[in-house]
Scaffold this active site. Structure first.
Site, short mmCIF file in Angstrom:
data_model
loop_
_atom_site.label_atom_id
_atom_site.label_comp_id
_atom_site.label_asym_id
_atom_site.label_seq_id
_atom_site.Cartn_x
_atom_site.Cartn_y
_atom_site.Cartn_z
N LYS A 1 2.14 -26.64 48.64
CA LYS A 1 2.23 -26.58 47.18
C LYS A 1 3.53 -25.89 46.75
O LYS A 1 4.20 -25.26 47.59
CB LYS A 1 1.02 -25.83 46.62
CG LYS A 1 0.91 -24.37 47.11
CD LYS A 1 -0.45 -23.78 46.75
CE LYS A 1 -0.56 -22.34 47.22
NZ LYS A 1 -1.94 -21.82 47.07
N ARG B 1 -11.71 -16.81 40.68
CA ARG B 1 -10.72 -17.76 40.14
C ARG B 1 -11.39 -19.08 39.82
O ARG B 1 -11.67 -19.36 38.66
CB ARG B 1 -9.59 -17.93 41.17
CG ARG B 1 -8.41 -18.70 40.65
CD ARG B 1 -7.21 -18.60 41.58
NE ARG B 1 -7.41 -19.27 42.87
CZ ARG B 1 -6.47 -19.32 43.83
NH1 ARG B 1 -5.30 -18.74 43.64
NH2 ARG B 1 -6.70 -19.95 44.97
N ARG C 1 -6.36 -22.83 56.32
CA ARG C 1 -5.39 -23.34 55.35
C ARG C 1 -4.15 -22.45 55.41
O ARG C 1 -4.16 -21.32 54.92
CB ARG C 1 -5.99 -23.31 53.94
CG ARG C 1 -7.31 -24.04 53.81
CD ARG C 1 -7.82 -24.03 52.37
NE ARG C 1 -7.97 -22.69 51.83
CZ ARG C 1 -9.08 -21.97 51.92
NH1 ARG C 1 -10.16 -22.45 52.51
NH2 ARG C 1 -9.13 -20.75 51.40
N TYR D 1 26.38 -6.49 31.77
CA TYR D 1 25.82 -6.46 30.43
C TYR D 1 25.25 -5.07 30.13
O TYR D 1 24.70 -4.42 31.02
CB TYR D 1 24.70 -7.50 30.30
CG TYR D 1 25.21 -8.92 30.13
CD1 TYR D 1 26.05 -9.25 29.06
CD2 TYR D 1 24.84 -9.92 31.01
CE1 TYR D 1 26.51 -10.55 28.89
CE2 TYR D 1 25.28 -11.22 30.85
CZ TYR D 1 26.13 -11.53 29.79
OH TYR D 1 26.57 -12.81 29.62
N CYS E 1 23.21 -11.10 36.00
CA CYS E 1 23.40 -12.04 34.89
C CYS E 1 22.66 -13.35 35.18
O CYS E 1 22.08 -13.51 36.24
CB CYS E 1 24.88 -12.36 34.69
SG CYS E 1 25.96 -10.92 34.72
N ASP F 1 23.96 -16.27 35.76
CA ASP F 1 24.64 -17.13 36.75
C ASP F 1 25.40 -16.36 37.83
O ASP F 1 25.89 -16.97 38.77
CB ASP F 1 25.64 -18.04 36.04
CG ASP F 1 25.04 -18.68 34.81
OD1 ASP F 1 24.00 -19.34 34.96
OD2 ASP F 1 25.56 -18.48 33.70
C1 LIG Z 1 -2.30 -21.24 48.30
C2 LIG Z 1 -3.63 -21.33 48.92
C3 LIG Z 1 -3.76 -21.20 50.32
C4 LIG Z 1 -2.63 -20.79 51.21
O1 LIG Z 1 -2.62 -19.40 51.28
P1 LIG Z 1 -1.55 -18.63 52.21
O2 LIG Z 1 -1.95 -17.22 52.10
O3 LIG Z 1 -0.21 -18.91 51.62
O4 LIG Z 1 -1.70 -19.19 53.57
C5 LIG Z 1 -5.01 -21.40 50.87
N1 LIG Z 1 -6.08 -21.70 50.09
C6 LIG Z 1 -6.00 -21.80 48.76
C7 LIG Z 1 -7.22 -22.11 47.98
C8 LIG Z 1 -4.77 -21.61 48.13
O5 LIG Z 1 -4.71 -21.70 46.80
#
Ligand SMILES: *Cc1c(COP(=O)(O)O)cnc(C)c1O
Length: 400
Positions: free
Chosen positions: A36, A135, A220, A263, A309, A311
């Site tokens: 992602k 979540r 994952r 700045y 800044c 850029d």
């Molecule tokens: C982003 C995400 C992951 C990956 O998590 P990492 O800690 O980056 O490995 C796994 N499961 C879900 C639901 C996520 O949103």
């Protein structure tokens, strides 16, 4: 690349990290590579292809657009969208053979008004359980019981049942253990429903690396694939960051003691000082909180002075350097090294917050092998010769 600011991504590092993680897990555990947010800033297509060649079984992204981008580029692996999509977009997802996350019976009821029966194949889904992150997902047994009848439909394939941890990267494992225990209870709801649920999974990178016993049927892996992990808590493996970030000095000047810079007169020279200007700023993702951190020049650390800044930013040099001198913001020069981990810690942010912030204005270049990095090092240290520069340039062009 028209501007001298670029991120260099080592595809071999991404592959090696995945293979290292693979070796820590039981061979029956499936690997899902999370690509992602443009592959955590490393390039979604390139990261997905590298993960595929490392032998992962699945890919995941957060949103439908990200999944469609991968499919449009010919990526064929099973692909899970981690966030529920609108029911009216499910037909499009089916046409691209995508796997969907489901979090409520209400969503299914809406979907069935639009697609009473998925004629064009199975509705492949993973049910998301909320075990404490708060979540998305199902929290109560009642919500689960309401969803089950929808899952019994003939065109539905429950490919997965999963949750996500809130504190897997924290030293204290108390809450993680609570979430894991809750997930085991929920797993029983899944088992006793009689549904053929193919994969139970809960671990992201930190949990999978720290507690392989939580791997279940699948892990994952996002952060760790790119080399981001809680190093202090994971002694068993060594992963390497895949991304480095470089630029070149565009101007070098002398400030007299008392002169202002930046700045809002945000810096005042404490003595006569050499200052270098680097063409990268907050619009590239190098935000103003990076003021006061180091970059590498000629194999040594130099501090960012004054406000960053949009850029450009300015650094204090130990001595005058030629314009065009390599500046490394993330990565190695000789024996010195700046890691994203080092930058993220004082900012109190996740490492991937830095890599995902690198904007589209920063060109990504891809390298296969480690030599490129070494060449950059030797160039920086003035050890290079013509031959090496040509090699380096060709290498980058070949891998663009
Ligand atoms: C982003 C995400 C992951 C990956 O998590 P990492 O800690 O980056 O490995 C796994 N499961 C879900 C639901 C996520 O949103």
């Amino acid at each position: 690349m028209l501007r001298d600011t670029w991120a260099e991504i080592s595809l071999s590092r991404i592959r090696e990290n995945m293979q290292t993680i693979r070796r820590t897990l039981h061979p029956s555990v499936k690997l899902m590579a999370v690509v992602k947010a443009n592959g955590y800033g490393h390039g979604d297509l390139e990261s997905a292809a590298a993960a595929e060649s490392a032998g992962v079984d699945y890919l995941a992204v957060a949103y439908l657009e990200e999944a469609l981008h991968l499919r449009a580029s010919g990526i064929k692996l099973p692909l899970l969208i981690l966030t529920p999509i609108k029911p009216e977009l499910v037909q499009m997802a089916l046409e691209h053979d995508l796997t969907l996350t489901v979090t409520s019976a209400k969503w299914f009821a809406e979907l069935r008004k639009l697609i009473p029966y998925a004629a064009s194949g199975k509705l492949r889904i993973h049910v998301k359980m909320d075990t404490g992150l708060g979540r998305i997902g199902i929290r109560t047994q009642q919500e689960w019981d309401e969803l089950v009848p929808w899952l019994r439909a003939e065109d539905v394939e429950v490919d997965g049942f999963y949750t996500h941890f809130a504190t897997a990267g924290q030293a204290d494992t108390g809450f993680l253990e609570q979430q894991a225990a809750r997930f085991l209870e929920m797993k029983e709801w899944g088992r006793s429903s009689g549904l053929a649920i193919r994969h139970y999974h809960c671990a992201g990178s930190a949990a999978a690396l720290r507690f392989p016993q939580l791997a279940m049927d699948m892990v994952r892996i996002g952060a760790a694939m790119y080399g981001f992990y809680p190093e202090k808590l994971v002694r068993s493996v060594k992963l390497e960051p895949a991304l480095s970030l470089h630029s070149r000095l565009i101007q070098v000047k002398r400030l007299a003691k008392g002169d202002y810079l930046g700045y809002d007169n945000s810096y005042q020279a404490e003595e006569d000082e050499w200052i270098g200007t680097v063409p990268i700023g907050y619009a590239d993702g190098w935000n103003q909180r990076m003021q006061g951190t180091d970059v590498l020049v000629e194999g040594r650390r130099a501090k960012i002075v004054g406000k960053i800044c949009m850029d450009q930013l300015m650094i204090k040099l130990p001595r005058p350097c030629p314009e065009g001198t390599l500046v490394t913001l993330i990565g190695r020069q000789g024996a010195e090294r700046i890691t994203i981990a080092e930058l993220a810690e004082p900012l109190g942010c996740a490492q991937q917050e830095i890599s995902t912030s690198l904007s589209s204005r920063v060109t990504r270049t891809y390298t296969e092998y480690e030599e490129t990095r070494t060449l950059v090092d030797s160039m920086t240290l003035g050890l290079w010769n013509e031959h090496m520069i040509i090699d380096h340039a060709e290498h980058q062009i070949c891998n663009l």
